[in-house]
Design a protein around this motif. Structure first.
Motif, PDB file in Angstrom:
ATOM      1  N   TRP A  62       0.762  -1.346   0.035  1.00 17.05           N
ATOM      2  CA  TRP A  62       0.114  -0.085   0.039  1.00 17.05           C
ATOM      3  C   TRP A  62       0.985   1.062  -0.018  1.00 17.05           C
ATOM      4  O   TRP A  62       0.510   2.400   0.249  1.00 17.05           O
ATOM      5  CB  TRP A  62      -1.089   0.261   1.181  1.00 17.05           C
ATOM      6  N   SER A 120      10.507   3.702  10.478  1.00 16.12           N
ATOM      7  CA  SER A 120       9.299   2.741  10.202  1.00 16.12           C
ATOM      8  C   SER A 120       8.052   2.822  10.676  1.00 16.12           C
ATOM      9  O   SER A 120       8.096   3.744  11.831  1.00 16.12           O
ATOM     10  CB  SER A 120       9.770   1.372  10.374  1.00 16.12           C
ATOM     11  N   SER A 122       6.319   0.906  12.522  1.00 15.50           N
ATOM     12  CA  SER A 122       6.359   0.441  13.960  1.00 15.50           C
ATOM     13  C   SER A 122       6.807   1.416  14.937  1.00 15.50           C
ATOM     14  O   SER A 122       6.313   1.579  15.930  1.00 15.50           O
ATOM     15  CB  SER A 122       6.953  -1.063  13.994  1.00 15.50           C
ATOM     16  N   HIS A 155      -0.777  -2.622  14.749  1.00 14.63           N
ATOM     17  CA  HIS A 155      -0.099  -1.251  14.862  1.00 14.63           C
ATOM     18  C   HIS A 155       1.344  -1.452  14.584  1.00 14.63           C
ATOM     19  O   HIS A 155       2.311  -0.510  14.678  1.00 14.63           O
ATOM     20  CB  HIS A 155      -0.248  -0.697  16.160  1.00 14.63           C
ATOM     21  N   GLY A 156       1.911  -2.920  14.122  1.00 11.51           N
ATOM     22  CA  GLY A 156       3.306  -3.102  14.131  1.00 11.51           C
ATOM     23  C   GLY A 156       3.806  -4.420  14.545  1.00 11.51           C
ATOM     24  O   GLY A 156       2.950  -4.945  15.169  1.00 11.51           O
ATOM     25  N   GLU A 214      -6.762   2.621  14.171  1.00 11.60           N
ATOM     26  CA  GLU A 214      -6.669   2.888  12.839  1.00 11.60           C
ATOM     27  C   GLU A 214      -7.904   3.529  12.473  1.00 11.60           C
ATOM     28  O   GLU A 214      -8.909   2.847  12.487  1.00 11.60           O
ATOM     29  CB  GLU A 214      -6.361   1.629  12.166  1.00 11.60           C
ATOM     30  N   ASP A 248      -3.587   5.879  14.273  1.00 12.59           N
ATOM     31  CA  ASP A 248      -2.568   5.309  13.345  1.00 12.59           C
ATOM     32  C   ASP A 248      -3.007   5.553  11.929  1.00 12.59           C
ATOM     33  O   ASP A 248      -3.697   4.403  11.373  1.00 12.59           O
ATOM     34  CB  ASP A 248      -2.270   3.760  13.992  1.00 12.59           C
ATOM     35  N   ILE A 250      -1.023   4.990   9.370  1.00 11.94           N
ATOM     36  CA  ILE A 250       0.120   4.419   8.549  1.00 11.94           C
ATOM     37  C   ILE A 250      -0.539   3.923   7.107  1.00 11.94           C
ATOM     38  O   ILE A 250       0.112   4.469   6.304  1.00 11.94           O
ATOM     39  CB  ILE A 250       0.647   3.466   9.313  1.00 11.94           C
ATOM     40  N   PHE A 251      -1.542   3.409   7.512  1.00 13.82           N
ATOM     41  CA  PHE A 251      -2.356   2.693   6.162  1.00 13.82           C
ATOM     42  C   PHE A 251      -3.337   3.803   5.574  1.00 13.82           C
ATOM     43  O   PHE A 251      -3.289   4.049   4.286  1.00 13.82           O
ATOM     44  CB  PHE A 251      -3.084   1.362   6.297  1.00 13.82           C
ATOM     45  N   SER A 276       3.454   6.625   7.686  1.00 16.63           N
ATOM     46  CA  SER A 276       4.277   6.137   7.193  1.00 16.63           C
ATOM     47  C   SER A 276       3.874   5.372   5.580  1.00 16.63           C
ATOM     48  O   SER A 276       3.574   6.363   4.782  1.00 16.63           O
ATOM     49  CB  SER A 276       4.973   4.791   7.846  1.00 16.63           C
ATOM     50  N   LYS A 277       3.772   4.231   5.480  1.00 18.41           N
ATOM     51  CA  LYS A 277       3.622   3.759   4.070  1.00 18.41           C
ATOM     52  C   LYS A 277       3.564   4.447   3.087  1.00 18.41           C
ATOM     53  O   LYS A 277       4.512   4.419   2.390  1.00 18.41           O
ATOM     54  CB  LYS A 277       2.066   3.078   4.695  1.00 18.41           C
TER      55      LYS A 277
HETATM   56  C1  PLP Z   1       2.199  -1.085   8.129  1.00 12.64           C
HETATM   57  C2  PLP Z   1       1.505  -0.624   9.301  1.00 12.64           C
HETATM   58  C3  PLP Z   1       2.323  -0.481  10.672  1.00 12.64           C
HETATM   59  C4  PLP Z   1       3.695  -1.076  10.841  1.00 12.64           C
HETATM   60  O1  PLP Z   1       4.417  -0.312   9.835  1.00 12.64           O
HETATM   61  P1  PLP Z   1       5.843  -0.823   9.437  1.00 12.64           P
HETATM   62  O2  PLP Z   1       6.700   0.096   8.715  1.00 12.64           O
HETATM   63  O3  PLP Z   1       5.734  -2.233   8.927  1.00 12.64           O
HETATM   64  O4  PLP Z   1       6.762  -0.947  10.855  1.00 12.64           O
HETATM   65  C5  PLP Z   1       1.437   0.211  11.849  1.00 12.64           C
HETATM   66  N1  PLP Z   1       0.358   0.615  11.795  1.00 12.64           N
HETATM   67  C6  PLP Z   1      -0.395   0.260  10.362  1.00 12.64           C
HETATM   68  C7  PLP Z   1      -1.855   0.846  10.675  1.00 12.64           C
HETATM   69  C8  PLP Z   1       0.254  -0.190   9.263  1.00 12.64           C
HETATM   70  O5  PLP Z   1      -0.457  -0.574   8.265  1.00 12.64           O
END
Ligand code: PLP
Length: 428
Positions: A62, A120, A122, A155-156, A214, A248, A250-251, A276-277
């Motif tokens: 993603w 990252s 996590s 969350h990691g 999330e 969170d 990240i996604f 992140s992602k």
């Molecule tokens: C992928 C993800 C993480 C972890 O990220 P990494 O870069 O793999 O450590 C944490 N929270 C969510 C919602 C994710 O999708």
């Protein structure tokens, strides 16, 4: 590792020589099918060593929201590489990081204005958790050290974040003794669940630092959706019981659910957010933990003990920050959110026939995420191989088959993906 001998003759030397030395993610190394050797990527295509091209349905976990090898990101990274690939962030700063921090703060809703970079997802969640606990300590409140997180959440994989994942996903039983105890509750997605969470918080809020969720989509825990009302309830409960609310993203961040950020779509501003992602458009590792000025102010002191004691060696890596700035340029210049809306409509239409299939429990779409949930998947490896046979890269997990492609994917490529999903799922 079960090597596919029919292909191994075509496998390059680096593959045969190196494979016995690699340890792959989430894989039983003895029985997992051999990984596919990739030599090139472009747009939504993955090119294999034997010349085959796969249409990518999940954009490298993603991340590759603009497709692979976008020339604007490549050029920005190349320029940065010539000037300064990296410099430590202790006592030094650089233009790419400060510009990125300013831009993220301007994009995020409310008062989310202070950015801590890491490398990252996590780690960015670990930082958010440390921030939340120390926020209370710095204000003289000592017992608030646990978190409320939710079933279906992810969350990691680090030990701190495993403990706030869904108990099965985070393997709480296997690692009992190592993991701190947090509260894993039902999301307040119904009045009943909301009342249960309220009762729980009424009892335990004195020991809880924050609520971690999330927003809108729980990704790696099963691609489960909830509505903005659920997040509004969390905000209200966090306010009522004086807890920090951590999103969170990240996604969900950077357009995946249809808005730039899920918090923005939901109209709920958290106290801390993690990204992140897709932050660098899927090119380089980078993550960010962003706090409101209220959170930051608890660390602002003459007392060195009140500083946030965290600092990844490669935090705010200049190449990664340059990639992230270039990625944000693309969100400004190109119609990414319109593309996401178009993908949502195409996924809705393309996956709808699966609703009639025997083994299908649910078909759901949010933004550029299309999910076909099955009663169960018996042989996930066979299913993955079946997709490769159809010329697509799709990676089912748990009991779901899902698509989360690049936002720039061509209509015919998307059609190929949804047709492959229908064909493979129908064959079950
Ligand atoms: C992928 C993800 C993480 C972890 O990220 P990494 O870069 O793999 O450590 C944490 N929270 C969510 C919602 C994710 O999708």
């Amino acid at each position: 590792m079960a090597e596919d001998t029919s292909k191994s003759k075509a496998a390059p030397e680096w593959y045969r020589a190196g494979l016995p030395h690699i340890w792959l993610p989430y894989a039983q190394m003895k029985t997992a099918p051999a990984p596919l050797p990739v030599v090139r990527t472009a747009g939504s295509r993955i090119v294999l060593a034997d010349g085959r091209e796969l249409i990518d349905g999940i954009a490298s976990w993603w991340t590759a929201c603009h497709g692979y090898n976008h020339p604007h990101i490549r050029a920005a990274v190349a320029r940065q590489m010539a000037d300064m690939p990296h410099v430590m962030f202790g006592g030094l700063v650089h233009e790419q990081a400060l510009t990125l921090a300013r831009r993220l703060a301007a994009m995020l809703p409310g008062d989310l204005t202070r950015v801590f970079f890491s490398d990252s997802g996590s780690v960015s969640v670990e930082v958010a958790m440390k921030m939340a606990v120390q926020y209370w300590l710095n204000r003289g409140v000592r017992a608030k050290t646990t978190f409320v997180a939710f079933k279906g959440g992810y969350h990691g994989d680090t030990t701190g974040t495993m403990a706030v994942c869904d108990p099965d996903e985070g393997m709480h039983a296997l690692f009992a003794g190592l993991l701190p105890q947090h509260i894993i509750a039902d999301l307040p997605d119904t009045e009943e669940h909301a009342a249960a969470l309220d009762a729980l918080l009424a009892r335990a809020h004195g020991t809880i630092a924050g609520i971690l969720v999330e927003p809108l989509v729980q990704g790696a825990g099963g691609m489960k959706f909830h509505d903005a009302g659920t997040l509004r309830r969390l905000r209200a409960l966090a306010d009522k019981y004086e807890l920090l609310l951590i999103f969170d993203e990240i996604f969900t961040g950077f357009g995946r659910t249809g808005a730039m950020f899920a918090c923005e779509a939901a109209g709920v501003t958290p106290d801390i957010v993690t990204l992140s992602k897709a932050l660098t458009g899927g090119t380089l590792p980078l993550a960010a933990t962003i706090a409101t000025s209220t959170v930051f102010d608890a660390f602002w002191s003459d007392d060195p003990q009140k500083a946030l004691m965290h600092g990844p060696t490669f935090m705010a890596n200049a190449l990664a920050c340059a990639a992230a700035n270039a990625s944000l340029d693309l969100f400004e210049r190109e119609p990414r959110l319109d593309q996401v809306a178009r993908i949502a409509a195409a996924l809705e239409e393309g996956l709808a026939p699966a609703r009639e299939f025997l083994r299908v429990k649910d078909v759901r779409v949010k933004g550029a995420i299309g999910v076909v949930e099955l009663d169960r998947i018996d042989d996930v490896s066979a299913l993955r191989a079946h997709f490769v046979g159809e010329g697509v890269f799709v990676r089912p997990f748990g009991n779901i088959v899902y698509l989360a492609p690049a936002f720039t994917i061509a209509q015919d490529e998307l059609n190929t993906l949804t047709s492959a999903v229908l064909k493979v799922v129908r064959s079950l």
